[in-house]
Design an enzyme around this catalytic site. Structure first.
Site, PDB file in Angstrom:
ATOM      1  N   LYS A 104       7.796  -2.861 -24.884  1.00  0.00           N
ATOM      2  CA  LYS A 104       7.697  -2.116 -23.636  1.00  0.00           C
ATOM      3  C   LYS A 104       7.855  -3.109 -22.489  1.00  0.00           C
ATOM      4  CE  LYS A 104       4.123   0.706 -21.518  1.00  0.00           C
ATOM      5  NZ  LYS A 104       2.798   1.254 -21.672  1.00  0.00           N
ATOM      6  N   HIS A 106       7.296  -2.475 -19.152  1.00  0.00           N
ATOM      7  CA  HIS A 106       6.517  -2.166 -17.956  1.00  0.00           C
ATOM      8  C   HIS A 106       5.048  -2.045 -18.366  1.00  0.00           C
ATOM      9  CE1 HIS A 106       7.583   1.568 -19.943  1.00  0.00           C
ATOM     10  NE2 HIS A 106       6.461   2.063 -19.455  1.00  0.00           N
TER      11      HIS A 106
END
Ligand code: OMP
Length: 215
Positions: A104, A106
């Protein structure tokens, strides 16, 4: 066989987790039985499952670990329920974490979620057949700078890995850690032998073991 192991096999049969028939495994082997831990799919069954994992861990005496790790995807709830059962039933409150399959970019970022993956790690997963899945997990742990301490699974299928040893014996040899299972194929076979209705499945399992099992 301990009573909790007999109860576990009955529990897996009752929920269709342990089934007999024709199944193609991840390794390509064609098996007359399959263990689908995903069918422990309610709050009550997961709670009970966690207690079996915790009980097997305590029984093995290998609970000296710093963190519990659940490999994505199926290991995640298994590690979570084991952590809950260790806290609730054995007064052992251990940190727990898991990985994502996709990184991921963010928010918190990365592929690891939960407690920090450090120190001695207990890996909790469903089944080891040829040992491919568990080796991938070892790489994640080593990349994080942590140390694998033990692997816990529900079922040891007692099949050959890359050589003549079982996949689990190879993992124990290559990583120098114990692999703890709630039950092994031998115990499932003993259970089949003792049950008039289930005995009919035994010959196919015996033949399969002759082909892929350890000596
Ligand atoms: P190996 O990577 O060959 O050790 O296979 C282990 C994985 O196969 C498990 O993590 C499961 O995803 C899957 N599996 C089962 O869930 N139950 C079985 O009875 C057999 C397998 C399998 O495909 O070998």
């Amino acid at each position: 066989m301990h009573e909790y192991q007999r109860e576990f096999i009955r529990f897996a049969l009752d929920h269709g987790v342990l089934r007999f028939g024709g199944f193609t495994l991840k390794s390509g082997r064609k098996s007359p039985y399959f263990f689908n831990a995903g069918l422990f799919n309610s709050g009550g069954t997961l709670s009970r499952l966690g207690r079996f994992y915790a009980q097997a861990l305590i029984h093995s005496g290998k609970q000296d670990v710093d963190v519990i790790f659940g490999p994505a995807y199926k290991g995640i709830p298994l590690a979570a329920v084991t952590a809950v059962a260790l806290a609730d039933s054995f007064d052992r409150d251990l940190p727990y974490c898991f990985n994502r399959k996709e990184a991921k970019d963010h928010g918190e970022g990365g592929t690891l979620v939960g407690a920090e993956l450090k120190g001695r790690v207990l890996i909790v997963d469903d089944v080891i057949t040829a040992g491919t899945a568990v080796r991938e997990v070892m790489q994640i742990i080593q990349a994080a700078g942590a140390t694998p301490a033990a692997v816990m699974i529900a079922l040891d299928r007692q099949e050959r890995g890359q050589g003549e040893l079982s996949a689990i014996q190879e993992v124990e040899r290559d990583f120098g850690i114990p692999v703890i299972s709630i039950v092994s194929l031998n115990q499932v076979m003993d259970f089949l032998q003792e049950d008039a209705e289930l005995q009919a499945h035994l010959p196919a399992v015996v033949a399969y073991r002759a082909q892929y099992g350890i000596q």
